[in-house]
Design a protein around this motif. Structure first.
Motif, PDB file in Angstrom:
ATOM      1  N   SER A  63       0.811  -1.211   0.000  1.00  0.00           N
ATOM      2  CA  SER A  63       0.000   0.000   0.000  1.00  0.00           C
ATOM      3  C   SER A  63       0.849   1.267   0.000  1.00  0.00           C
ATOM      4  O   SER A  63       0.322   2.364  -0.114  1.00  0.00           O
ATOM      5  N   ILE A  64       2.172   1.132   0.154  1.00  0.00           N
ATOM      6  CA  ILE A  64       3.006   2.338   0.099  1.00  0.00           C
ATOM      7  C   ILE A  64       3.983   2.283  -1.066  1.00  0.00           C
ATOM      8  O   ILE A  64       4.955   3.026  -1.125  1.00  0.00           O
ATOM      9  N   LEU A  65       3.691   1.393  -2.012  1.00  0.00           N
ATOM     10  CA  LEU A  65       4.615   1.202  -3.126  1.00  0.00           C
ATOM     11  C   LEU A  65       4.696   2.439  -4.019  1.00  0.00           C
ATOM     12  O   LEU A  65       5.781   2.815  -4.477  1.00  0.00           O
ATOM     13  N   THR A  66       3.551   3.075  -4.257  1.00  0.00           N
ATOM     14  CA  THR A  66       3.542   4.262  -5.120  1.00  0.00           C
ATOM     15  C   THR A  66       4.418   5.376  -4.546  1.00  0.00           C
ATOM     16  O   THR A  66       5.293   5.889  -5.241  1.00  0.00           O
ATOM     17  N   PRO A  67       4.198   5.762  -3.261  1.00  0.00           N
ATOM     18  CA  PRO A  67       5.093   6.792  -2.714  1.00  0.00           C
ATOM     19  C   PRO A  67       6.551   6.347  -2.632  1.00  0.00           C
ATOM     20  O   PRO A  67       7.442   7.182  -2.822  1.00  0.00           O
ATOM     21  N   LEU A  68       6.789   5.070  -2.391  1.00  0.00           N
ATOM     22  CA  LEU A  68       8.183   4.598  -2.354  1.00  0.00           C
ATOM     23  C   LEU A  68       8.865   4.863  -3.692  1.00  0.00           C
ATOM     24  O   LEU A  68      10.024   5.274  -3.760  1.00  0.00           O
ATOM     25  N   PHE A  69       8.107   4.630  -4.755  1.00  0.00           N
ATOM     26  CA  PHE A  69       8.582   4.861  -6.113  1.00  0.00           C
ATOM     27  C   PHE A  69       9.022   6.323  -6.283  1.00  0.00           C
ATOM     28  O   PHE A  69      10.116   6.615  -6.774  1.00  0.00           O
ATOM     29  N   LEU A  70       8.174   7.254  -5.804  1.00  0.00           N
ATOM     30  CA  LEU A  70       8.505   8.679  -5.921  1.00  0.00           C
ATOM     31  C   LEU A  70       9.628   9.081  -4.968  1.00  0.00           C
ATOM     32  O   LEU A  70      10.511   9.866  -5.315  1.00  0.00           O
TER      33      LEU A  70
END
Lengths: 298, 309
Positions: A141-148
């Motif tokens: 669930s935090i993969l998107t922000p981790l990417f950024l």
């Protein structure tokens, strides 16, 4: 109940022969069943390893029988060489990420475990619960922000970035494990060492280190296997083909170039991915099971 | 370091307390690397996810604040709810199947002896292979032309045609279920086994002597005594399955006809295929909330049962 027990025991003594025979029959039935189930569990593993050594002609035929009929061939492994860079390059990426994660996890968890077990400091319990509670929240669930975030830190598309994330994911289990390991060491040992003049880092490395070694092995093993096998984060965070880890590379091979899938290469890749895990597990079985049962917090 | 820390007004503090305060600082330093990692790679992204979910956030260009629009949109997003529904169905089926098989295996391997420990190792081997390796292995075995299942089905006379089991939902779904059971049963077997081994053999022996048959012994002695490890296995199985992705992505690629897109898969599609990062973050927050509620319910049930004992 006691009287009944006695009666039964007496009855057993009176008629030992049929009882023993039935026991033997049960035992045989048990082992036959267990062996069949074992074969079922082993079959896919043995199948893929054997098939990976079939010649290119055989690789496109149905897998019955699974073993190579025209002699062993390492052609499937050779073909993996031609996919992107050499397969050793990708295995190297995987190895770097896995070893890096293990080492960093061990260092960070060792320090934290020591701190939580032997020191008192403000907010200690809060920080401990904070680290453990990250387990409740799926990293998916935090993969998107981790990417950024990795992009901001200049770590996007790097293996180091992956190591940092995998290490963070390992922390709840590892810190918990290491704190328990340190808790199990009697304080007297430290005091005795202190009397002998051992201080600071030497205390942690030379005195405590060997005593918590089983915990270190468990933590390192879990970190290695999880990092070696992780797929989703690697798929999302590595965009450059030369950075791929083995699972990501093999998914690309599975989809094939020009529409056709090279099943021989898939078998070879799966074998390469599975063998190190199995060898590590077979050597360190005890540590693995301890981690599973004792630290079942995972 | 010690000098600068204790210099100044604190020199008046008695030596013992000074040392203790120093020790406090040391303890914090030991914990600091772990804390920093958790803050940077967990808490910050978590906050970001919540923040992003309130934006229209494309990969390129500037994010735009849209308040709760993403959440409003997901309420009517049929594909999200169907992916969630599929994930729940999968979780129910896999939990029943997996724990059933794991219990059977645990009963086989609870004993002592060389043969038994060999069985234990063999049942556990698939666990250490990754989901990606296991899924790739399964793709090959399921392949209609060069795989195992299709010719095998022909050989034992199930069908006369070659069947592509991945082309239709039902066989494809059960094939994935079979794979996950094969891969994960050993894991839950170990948890249940540790429970079984902690039951004193006297209990079982006494029941046997009192004439309790095997099903009765299982129902009235074994099950109540391994309730705790069983509940733990249940929690791990449910929370793990709700996050399923690898097997459905690798084996089925979401197909046939998008019928096997799980919740995480849907989030992956929105965020990294369509690059609607804000919307993906909103979906993530909903999934996170569902899982949190699930964990809290399960943990309360677990601790209630303990309190009753």
């Amino acid at each position: 109940m006691n009287a009944m027990t006695m009666q039964h025991k007496q009855a057993q003594k009176d008629a030992p022969a049929p009882r023993k025979g039935r026991y033997r029959y049960h035992k045989l039935l048990f082992h036959v069943t267990a062996t069949l189930v074992s074969l079922l569990f082993l079959a896919p593993l043995v199948w893929v390893v054997l098939s990976s050594f079939r010649s290119p002609v055989e690789a496109t035929t149905p897998p019955l029988p699974p073993w190579p009929r025209d002699g062993f061939s390492i052609d499937s492994y050779d073909r993996l060489e031609n996919f992107g860079q050499s397969v050793f390059h990708y295995a190297g990426n995987s190895l770097f990420v896995s070893v890096g994660t293990s080492v960093l996890t061990i260092v960070v968890a060792l320090l934290a475990g020591y701190g939580f077990s032997r020191y008192r400091f403000p907010l200690k319990n809060f920080i401990f619960v904070l680290i453990l509670s990250t387990m409740m929240i799926p990293f998916q669930s935090i993969l998107t922000p981790l990417f950024l975030l990795l992009a901001k830190l200049g770590l996007q598309n790097t293996l180091i970035g992956l190591v940092l994330i995998y290490t963070t994911l390992q922390l709840p289990f590892s810190v918990f494990m290491m704190r328990n390991a340190f808790d199990a060491v009697p304080k007297e040992i430290e005091e005795a060492a202190r009397v002998d003049g051992v201080k600071g880092w030497r205390m942690l490395v030379q005195v405590m280190g060997p005593l918590v070694l089983p915990g270190i092995v468990t933590v390192g093993l879990f970190a290695f296997l999880n990092a070696w096998n992780e797929f989703l984060a690697a798929l999302v965070l590595l965009t450059d083909q030369s950075k791929f880890t083995m699972p990501v590379l093999m998914t690309a091979v599975r989809y094939g170039r020009f529409g056709s899938v090279d099943w021989g290469a898939v078998q070879a890749g799966v074998t390469l991915m599975m063998i190190p895990c199995m060898i590590l597990f077979l050597i360190l079985q005890r540590s693995y099971i301890r981690g599973l049962t004792a630290g079942a917090v995972k | 370091m010690t000098d600068s820390l204790t210099a100044g007004p604190e020199t008046a503090v008695p030596k013992g307390r000074k040392r203790r305060r120093l020790a406090q600082w040391n303890g914090f330093l030991f914990v600091l690397p772990a804390l920093l990692l958790v803050i940077i790679f967990f808490l910050v992204p978590l906050g970001m996810a919540a923040w992003m979910s309130l934006h229209k956030w494309p990969l390129m260009g500037f994010p735009r604040w849209i308040g709760f629009d993403n959440y409003e949109r997901l309420l009517t997003d049929k594909s999200f709810w169907s992916s969630l529904w599929f994930t729940i169905q999968y979780t129910v089926v896999i939990t029943i199947g997996l724990l059933g098989v794991a219990m059977g295996l645990a009963l086989i391997v609870q004993g002592q002896g060389k043969a038994v420990s060999l069985y234990r190792t063999i049942f556990f081997l698939p666990v250490v292979t990754g989901f990606a390796s296991a899924a790739l292995l399964w793709v090959w075995l399921s392949n209609v032309d060069t795989g195992l299942f299709s010719p095998l089905a022909q050989d034992i006379g199930l069908t006369t045609d070659r069947v592509n089991i991945l082309a239709n939902f039902t066989p494809a779904f059960w094939s994935v279920i079979a794979m996950v059971i094969w891969k994960m049963a050993g894991f839950f077997m170990v948890i249940l086994m540790s429970g079984l081994q902690s039951i004193p053999t006297d209990y079982i022996e006494a029941a046997r002597i009192d004439g309790a048959k095997w099903p009765q012994r299982f129902r009235y002695i074994i099950m109540p005594l391994i309730r705790k490890p069983f509940a733990l296995a249940l929690i791990l199985c449910i929370s793990g399955s709700m996050l399923a992705f690898d097997q459905f992505y690798i084996i089925l690629n979401g197909g046939p006809q998008n019928s096997t897109v799980t919740a995480v898969y849907k989030i992956f599609n929105e965020s990294f295929i369509s690059f609607r990062l804000g919307y993906g973050a909103a979906l993530s927050m909903v999934l996170l909330l569902i899982l949190l509620v699930l964990s809290i319910i399960q943990l309360t049930l677990l601790s209630d049962k303990e309190a009753k004992k």
